[in-house]
Structure formats: structure tokens, C-alpha cells
Design an enzyme around this catalytic site. Structure first.
Site, PDB file in Angstrom:
ATOM      1  N   ARG A 210       0.953  -1.104   0.068  1.00 37.82           N
ATOM      2  CA  ARG A 210      -0.114  -0.062  -0.021  1.00 37.82           C
ATOM      3  C   ARG A 210       0.959   1.172   0.206  1.00 37.82           C
ATOM      4  O   ARG A 210       1.772   1.398   0.915  1.00 37.82           O
ATOM      5  CB  ARG A 210      -0.640   0.003   1.053  1.00 37.82           C
ATOM      6  CG  ARG A 210      -1.517  -1.267   1.373  1.00 37.82           C
ATOM      7  CD  ARG A 210      -3.140  -0.965   1.120  1.00 37.82           C
ATOM      8  NE  ARG A 210      -3.811  -2.310   1.247  1.00 37.82           N
ATOM      9  CZ  ARG A 210      -4.903  -2.318   1.692  1.00 37.82           C
ATOM     10  NH1 ARG A 210      -5.688  -1.569   2.280  1.00 37.82           N
ATOM     11  NH2 ARG A 210      -5.613  -3.680   1.411  1.00 37.82           N
ATOM     12  N   GLU A 212       0.583   4.092   1.057  1.00 38.02           N
ATOM     13  CA  GLU A 212       0.003   5.070   1.963  1.00 38.02           C
ATOM     14  C   GLU A 212       1.120   6.188   2.024  1.00 38.02           C
ATOM     15  O   GLU A 212       2.226   5.803   2.415  1.00 38.02           O
ATOM     16  CB  GLU A 212       0.006   4.298   3.432  1.00 38.02           C
ATOM     17  CG  GLU A 212      -0.709   3.012   3.526  1.00 38.02           C
ATOM     18  CD  GLU A 212      -2.282   2.944   3.736  1.00 38.02           C
ATOM     19  OE1 GLU A 212      -2.830   3.994   3.772  1.00 38.02           O
ATOM     20  OE2 GLU A 212      -2.774   1.927   3.821  1.00 38.02           O
ATOM     21  N   ARG A 218      -0.187   2.798  12.948  1.00 34.16           N
ATOM     22  CA  ARG A 218      -0.607   1.450  12.522  1.00 34.16           C
ATOM     23  C   ARG A 218      -0.491   1.125  10.925  1.00 34.16           C
ATOM     24  O   ARG A 218      -1.526   0.312  10.421  1.00 34.16           O
ATOM     25  CB  ARG A 218      -1.996   1.393  13.023  1.00 34.16           C
ATOM     26  CG  ARG A 218      -2.782   2.700  12.794  1.00 34.16           C
ATOM     27  CD  ARG A 218      -4.224   2.820  13.609  1.00 34.16           C
ATOM     28  NE  ARG A 218      -5.159   3.428  12.724  1.00 34.16           N
ATOM     29  CZ  ARG A 218      -5.065   4.366  12.115  1.00 34.16           C
ATOM     30  NH1 ARG A 218      -4.115   5.440  12.780  1.00 34.16           N
ATOM     31  NH2 ARG A 218      -5.999   5.020  11.383  1.00 34.16           N
ATOM     32  N   HIS A 219       0.079   1.891  10.205  1.00 32.30           N
ATOM     33  CA  HIS A 219       0.239   1.614   8.825  1.00 32.30           C
ATOM     34  C   HIS A 219       1.668   1.271   8.248  1.00 32.30           C
ATOM     35  O   HIS A 219       2.656   1.796   8.647  1.00 32.30           O
ATOM     36  CB  HIS A 219      -0.173   2.783   7.685  1.00 32.30           C
ATOM     37  CG  HIS A 219      -1.777   2.891   8.072  1.00 32.30           C
ATOM     38  ND1 HIS A 219      -2.267   3.860   8.932  1.00 32.30           N
ATOM     39  CD2 HIS A 219      -2.952   2.450   7.079  1.00 32.30           C
ATOM     40  CE1 HIS A 219      -3.510   3.772   8.480  1.00 32.30           C
ATOM     41  NE2 HIS A 219      -3.831   2.968   7.591  1.00 32.30           N
ATOM     42  N   GLU A 347      -8.476  -0.982  13.438  1.00 33.71           N
ATOM     43  CA  GLU A 347      -9.117  -1.787  12.586  1.00 33.71           C
ATOM     44  C   GLU A 347      -8.280  -3.107  12.320  1.00 33.71           C
ATOM     45  O   GLU A 347      -7.080  -3.054  11.809  1.00 33.71           O
ATOM     46  CB  GLU A 347      -9.405  -1.272  11.189  1.00 33.71           C
ATOM     47  CG  GLU A 347     -10.055  -2.077  10.300  1.00 33.71           C
ATOM     48  CD  GLU A 347     -10.243  -1.452   8.921  1.00 33.71           C
ATOM     49  OE1 GLU A 347     -10.350  -0.060   8.691  1.00 33.71           O
ATOM     50  OE2 GLU A 347      -9.967  -2.273   7.770  1.00 33.71           O
ATOM     51  N   SER A 350     -11.325  -6.344   7.382  1.00 35.09           N
ATOM     52  CA  SER A 350     -12.487  -6.052   6.901  1.00 35.09           C
ATOM     53  C   SER A 350     -12.872  -6.968   5.891  1.00 35.09           C
ATOM     54  O   SER A 350     -12.233  -7.824   5.324  1.00 35.09           O
ATOM     55  CB  SER A 350     -12.158  -4.782   5.760  1.00 35.09           C
ATOM     56  OG  SER A 350     -11.935  -3.503   6.495  1.00 35.09           O
ATOM     57  N   ARG A 398      -1.579  -5.986  12.504  1.00 36.49           N
ATOM     58  CA  ARG A 398      -2.580  -5.370  13.366  1.00 36.49           C
ATOM     59  C   ARG A 398      -2.973  -6.220  14.554  1.00 36.49           C
ATOM     60  O   ARG A 398      -3.044  -5.836  15.637  1.00 36.49           O
ATOM     61  CB  ARG A 398      -3.596  -4.861  12.628  1.00 36.49           C
ATOM     62  CG  ARG A 398      -3.341  -4.049  11.548  1.00 36.49           C
ATOM     63  CD  ARG A 398      -3.695  -2.635  12.021  1.00 36.49           C
ATOM     64  NE  ARG A 398      -3.389  -1.448  10.969  1.00 36.49           N
ATOM     65  CZ  ARG A 398      -4.439  -1.005  10.085  1.00 36.49           C
ATOM     66  NH1 ARG A 398      -5.684  -1.359  10.219  1.00 36.49           N
ATOM     67  NH2 ARG A 398      -3.991  -0.179   9.222  1.00 36.49           N
TER      68      ARG A 398
HETATM   69  P1  ATP Z   1      -7.229   1.264   7.285  1.00 32.62           P
HETATM   70  O1  ATP Z   1      -8.646   2.077   7.351  1.00 32.62           O
HETATM   71  O2  ATP Z   1      -6.848   0.949   8.781  1.00 32.62           O
HETATM   72  O3  ATP Z   1      -6.094   2.029   6.631  1.00 32.62           O
HETATM   73  P2  ATP Z   1      -7.861  -0.410   5.213  1.00 32.62           P
HETATM   74  O4  ATP Z   1      -9.654  -0.328   5.580  1.00 32.62           O
HETATM   75  O5  ATP Z   1      -7.626   0.574   4.190  1.00 32.62           O
HETATM   76  O6  ATP Z   1      -7.340  -0.010   6.706  1.00 32.62           O
HETATM   77  P3  ATP Z   1      -8.358  -3.032   4.137  1.00 32.62           P
HETATM   78  O7  ATP Z   1      -8.023  -2.534   2.558  1.00 32.62           O
HETATM   79  O8  ATP Z   1      -9.936  -3.092   4.743  1.00 32.62           O
HETATM   80  O9  ATP Z   1      -7.691  -1.856   5.084  1.00 32.62           O
HETATM   81  O10 ATP Z   1      -7.409  -4.198   4.452  1.00 32.62           O
HETATM   82  C1  ATP Z   1      -7.903  -5.261   5.195  1.00 32.62           C
HETATM   83  C2  ATP Z   1      -6.909  -5.226   6.458  1.00 32.62           C
HETATM   84  O11 ATP Z   1      -5.639  -5.252   6.104  1.00 32.62           O
HETATM   85  C3  ATP Z   1      -7.087  -4.123   7.482  1.00 32.62           C
HETATM   86  O12 ATP Z   1      -8.078  -4.165   8.122  1.00 32.62           O
HETATM   87  C4  ATP Z   1      -5.816  -3.960   8.167  1.00 32.62           C
HETATM   88  O13 ATP Z   1      -5.809  -4.928   9.089  1.00 32.62           O
HETATM   89  C5  ATP Z   1      -4.762  -4.515   7.220  1.00 32.62           C
HETATM   90  N1  ATP Z   1      -4.042  -3.354   6.354  1.00 32.62           N
HETATM   91  C6  ATP Z   1      -4.741  -2.487   5.429  1.00 32.62           C
HETATM   92  N2  ATP Z   1      -3.698  -1.470   5.289  1.00 32.62           N
HETATM   93  C7  ATP Z   1      -2.619  -1.745   6.013  1.00 32.62           C
HETATM   94  C8  ATP Z   1      -1.362  -0.869   6.088  1.00 32.62           C
HETATM   95  N3  ATP Z   1      -1.164  -0.047   5.530  1.00 32.62           N
HETATM   96  N4  ATP Z   1      -0.515  -1.530   7.116  1.00 32.62           N
HETATM   97  C9  ATP Z   1      -0.899  -2.584   7.805  1.00 32.62           C
HETATM   98  N5  ATP Z   1      -2.094  -3.355   7.757  1.00 32.62           N
HETATM   99  C10 ATP Z   1      -2.917  -2.892   6.843  1.00 32.62           C
HETATM  100 MG    MG Z   2     -10.885  -1.745   5.876  1.00 31.18          MG
END
Ligand code: ATP
Ligand code: MG
Length: 424
Positions: A210, A212, A218-219, A347, A350, A398
Site C-alpha cells: 500500500r 500510504e 498502524r500503517h 481496525e 474488513s 495489526r
Molecule cells: P485502514 O482504514 O486502517 O487504513 P483499510 O480499510 O484501508 O485499513 P483494508 O483494505 O480493509 O484496509 O485491508 C484489510 C486489513 O489489512 C485491514 O483491516 C488491516 O488490518 C490491514 N491493513 C490494511 N492496510 C494496512 C497497512 N497499510 N498496514 C498494515 N495493515 C494494513
Molecule cells: Mg478496511
């Protein structure tokens, strides 16, 4: 032998041990060396009067963190850490450590996270740090066992892909011969195609990427995702699997990682199932309508909700427009069959029942201004018979953060990748 295999009752026996020089205490005529291996510590004792003089001199000037191999006799000694010491007659240096050390391995001197991550090989020599990864290994194993026992098969989907899973911007582009490609942000589309393929229950534990932009605690830019997808089931069905899996993982860690939990000074309790469930609309009410219905919950909102509810809980029935196109809406189109598993404000996972009806799926894609042509490889799998299905994706790091109370997700990754870190 390993440090844990030697006992005071072995008094008089000859043993060979190897490990790192954790500590050297030089009392002039007596030298104590504490050797550390993967499992613990052993004290070796060299009295000048009784051991070989050359060996004594060698031991006296050994640098901390050198790797040595020692052969000698076990001697019961109540004052030593494990109730015994070893009096060596062979002392071999396998690898000498330079000094000064880039990082202290003894926990006496605290170091900031950046320095620790810059010297991760050394940081991982700290029992507290390596305990996290022994627990992480147990968690992966528990997840594999749990899902396999429930009839899921483990799959491996591509990490180099041509399209964004959700059409978002959080993608890392790479050059793929004469084309542009991306590192996959989620196995989502592929695991759904496998439902059309008839595999019925699949799981994958693998990296997700990702892009980000923001550095948060937490990312990560490369994380580990545990994904499942299952046919002939709805969102409720996979929520049940998720909570039972989390419960099982806690139980296994408590049972198998007693020593690591003790090292980390953590007392775990198995969370009770079923986890609490609140709808998005109820969550908004907790916030006293500070967030208008239909908007995503930001960090502050999640903190308020997390404080109110605590522990593991699900947020369900999200507004359709803030969730991805592959989620199935309820009959009331405004809300969808999507859920997030939360731990406090974090989170963890999902998931959703997916839209398996071709026409509706196509409509969802168009409504979000995405191009159906880029999703043709995916859409095709929906035109020739695909069962209703549901699934989720859980962030492994997480989950570890939640379980071990880590304040930064980087602590749960051996070599984290973030906005500024690409080495080691
Ligand atoms: P957030 O809103 O916390 O950024 P997200 O909704 O974008 O997460 P999802 O696409 O739903 O993330 O991904 C499924 C799961 O993968 C998340 O619930 C989280 O536990 C994990 N996850 C997602 N992005 C990341 C990240 N950048 N770093 C660590 N874990 C992640
Ligand atoms: Mg999510």
C-alpha cells in the site's frame, strides 16, 4: 546443546554449547561470561588458577556479542542464573564482534525505534524483540491449522498485477518489461475468481503493498494479510469464522508461547465469542452525530467508539458508498453487507458478502467511475456461474499489535517498510 537443555542435575557432565557473548565480568583472577543462545542464558566461569592460562587470556579479552563455542563440565552453582555454571576446557571463537556495538543488546540501555530498526539484526538479539516473532510464527501456524481444519485450502495469488483492486491511488507502480504494472494491494479480486473456479473455501497469508503516504503507527507500506474467501455463505457466516479464529489463535498463543509472553510481561486472556456487534449507524450515535451519516470514521471517531466499547467488536452495515464496489448492498441500497473487526480503535480486519450478480457488479463499478474494461479479467468470472460468496482480509501485524499491546506496528514486522524506510 541449547541453554534450556542443561540442568543443575547434570552436575559433572560434559557439554558443548554455543552462542553470543552477552556479558563479560572480569574480576581479575576470575572471569564470568554469560552466553546467550536462542532460548536463554548460560554462565561459564573461568578461575585463573584451575583453567588453561591461554584460554583464560582469550576469554578475558573477548568482545561482547562475539559468537563462541565452549566445551566443558557442568557444575551445580546456586548463585548462577540457572543454578549451574560451566567450567570450560575448550574455548573457541567462531566470530569476533567489532566494538563499540551499534546497539546495546542488554535491556539495560533503552534505544529509540529508529536506531533499533537501523540495526535490526542486533535488535532482534534482544529476547523481548525476538519473542514477538516467535509469537508471530505461532499465530501463522494457528491460523493455517484452524482454516485447514475447516476445509480451507491455501492459495498463492499474484503480487504483480495490472489493475488496482479498488481503483484507488494507494498503489506502487513498477515497470514490467515494456508496460506498467503494480504491486498488489490485496488478493481480493483473485480470491473471488477462485470462487467462480469452484474452490469454495480458500485462504492466503501473504504480503500486501500500500502506497500510504502518511507515516502512522498502524500503517506499513508492506504488510501481511490473512485473507479468506468462501462460497455459499453470507457475511454473518464469515464473521463467525473470523471471531472463532481469533479466539483459537489467542488460546494457542497462551498455550504454546508461555515463555515468550512471560518475557514480554504480558498476561493474555482468550476473548469471549461472539464478539459485540454494532452497526455503523449505532457507532455514529456514540459520536453524538459529530460525523454526518455516510462519512467514514476517522481516527478520532474510532478512538471514541473504541473507548466506549473496548476489546474486539464488529462494526456492521456500513454506508454502501464508502465501501468498495465488490461489496453487496442490502435491499435498502444505502447500506451494505460489510463489516470491520475492531480492537479498540484499531481496525483488524474488513470483510463482506460480495456482489456476485454480474449486472449489479457492473453497475457498482461504473457508479464509482471505474472502467469495466480494466476489470474484464475479473468480470468474466462472474458471467458463467459463480456462487454467492463472502470473505475478509485481516492484517496480521495489526492482530499482533492488538494482542501484545504494541504501540507501533513496526514492532510486529522484521524489516518494516514505511514512507522513509527502505533498508534494511
Ligand atoms: P485502514 O482504514 O486502517 O487504513 P483499510 O480499510 O484501508 O485499513 P483494508 O483494505 O480493509 O484496509 O485491508 C484489510 C486489513 O489489512 C485491514 O483491516 C488491516 O488490518 C490491514 N491493513 C490494511 N492496510 C494496512 C497497512 N497499510 N498496514 C498494515 N495493515 C494494513
Ligand atoms: Mg478496511
Amino acid at each position: 546443546m541449547r541453554s534450556t537443555e542443561i540442568k543443575p542435575e547434570m552436575d559433572g557432565e560434559r557439554v558443548i554449547i554455543a552462542g553470543w557473548v552477552h556479558e563479560v565480568r572480569d574480576l581479575g583472577g576470575l572471569v564470568f561470561i554469560v552466553i546467550r543462545d536462542r532460548d536463554g542464558f548460560i554462565q561459564i566461569t573461568l578461575p585463573k588458577k584451575t583453567v588453561n592460562l591461554e584460554m583464560f587470556k582469550k576469554a578475558k579479552k573477548i568482545s561482547r556479542e562475539s559468537v563462541i563455542k565452549v566445551e566443558g563440565i557442568v557444575k551445580r552453582e546456586d548463585k548462577a542464573p540457572n543454578g549451574f555454571e560451566i567450567i570450560p576446557d575448550i574455548f573457541e571463537i567462531l566470530s569476533e564482534s567489532h566494538s563499540p556495538l551499534p546497539l546495546e543488546v542488554t535491556e539495560k540501555v533503552p534505544a529509540d525505534l529508529e536506531t533499533r530498526l537501523d540495526n535490526r539484526f542486533m535488535d532482534l538479539r534482544r529476547p523481548k524483540v525476538s519473542s514477538i516473532f516467535r509469537i508471530k510464527s505461532q499465530i501463522s501456524k494457528s491460523i493455517r491449522d484452524f482454516l485447514s481444519n475447516r476445509g480451507f485450502i491455501e492459495v498463492h495469488t499474484p503480487k504483480i498485477v495490472s489493475t488496482a483492486t479498488e481503483g484507488g491511488t494507494e498503489l506502487f507502480p513498477i515497470s514490467y518489461f515494456e508496460r506498467e504494472a503494480f504491486l498488489n494491494q490485496s488478493p481480493q479480486l483473485y480470491k473471488q475468481i477462485l470462487m467462480s473456479a469452484g474452490l469454495e473455501k480458500v485462504f492466503e497469508i501473504g504480503p500486501i503493498f500500500r502506497a500510504e503516504e502518511h507515516n502512522t503507527t498502524r500503517h506499513l507500506n508492506e504488510a501481511t494479510s490473512v485473507d479468506i474467501e468462501m462460497s455459499f455463505v453470507d457475511h454473518e457466516g464469515v464473521m463467525e469464522i473470523l471471531e472463532e479464529m481469533v479466539k483459537k489463535v489467542y488460546g494457542n498463543v497462551i498455550e504454546k508461547c508461555e515463555k515468550q509472553l512471560k518475557t514480554l510481561e504480558i498476561e493474555l486472556e482468550v476473548p469471549k465469542t461472539p464478539f459485540k456487534r454494532i452497526t455503523y449507524t449505532e457507532a455514529i450515535k456514540i459520536l453524538e452525530n459529530k460525523i454526518p451519516w455516510g462519512e467514514d470514521l476517522d481516527l478520532q471517531a474510532l478512538k471514541t467508539i473504541g473507548n466506549e466499547i473496548g476489546g474486539f467488536y464488529f462494526i456492521t452495515e456500513w454506508p454502501t458508498k464508502i465501501k468498495p464496489f465488490y461489496v453487496m448492498p442490502f435491499e435498502d441500497d444505502r447500506i451494505c453487507k460489510s463489516f470491520d473487526l475492531m480492537y479498540g480503535y484499531i481496525e483488524i480486519a474488513s470483510g463482506a458478502q460480495r456482489e456476485h450478480r454480474y449486472e449489479k457488479l457492473l453497475e457498482n463499478i461504473k457508479r464509482r467511475n471505474l472502467y469495466p474494461e480494466s476489470f474484464e479479467f475479473y468480470l468474466k468470472a462472474f458471467r458463467y456461474g459463480i456462487p454467492p460468496h463472502a470473505g475478509w482480509g485481516l492484517g496480521l501485524e495489526r492482530l499482533i499489535m492488538a494482542m501484545l499491546g504494541l504501540s507501533n506496528i513496526r514492532e510486529a514486522m522484521l524489516f518494516p517498510r514505511d514512507r522513509t524506510r527502505l533498508v534494511p
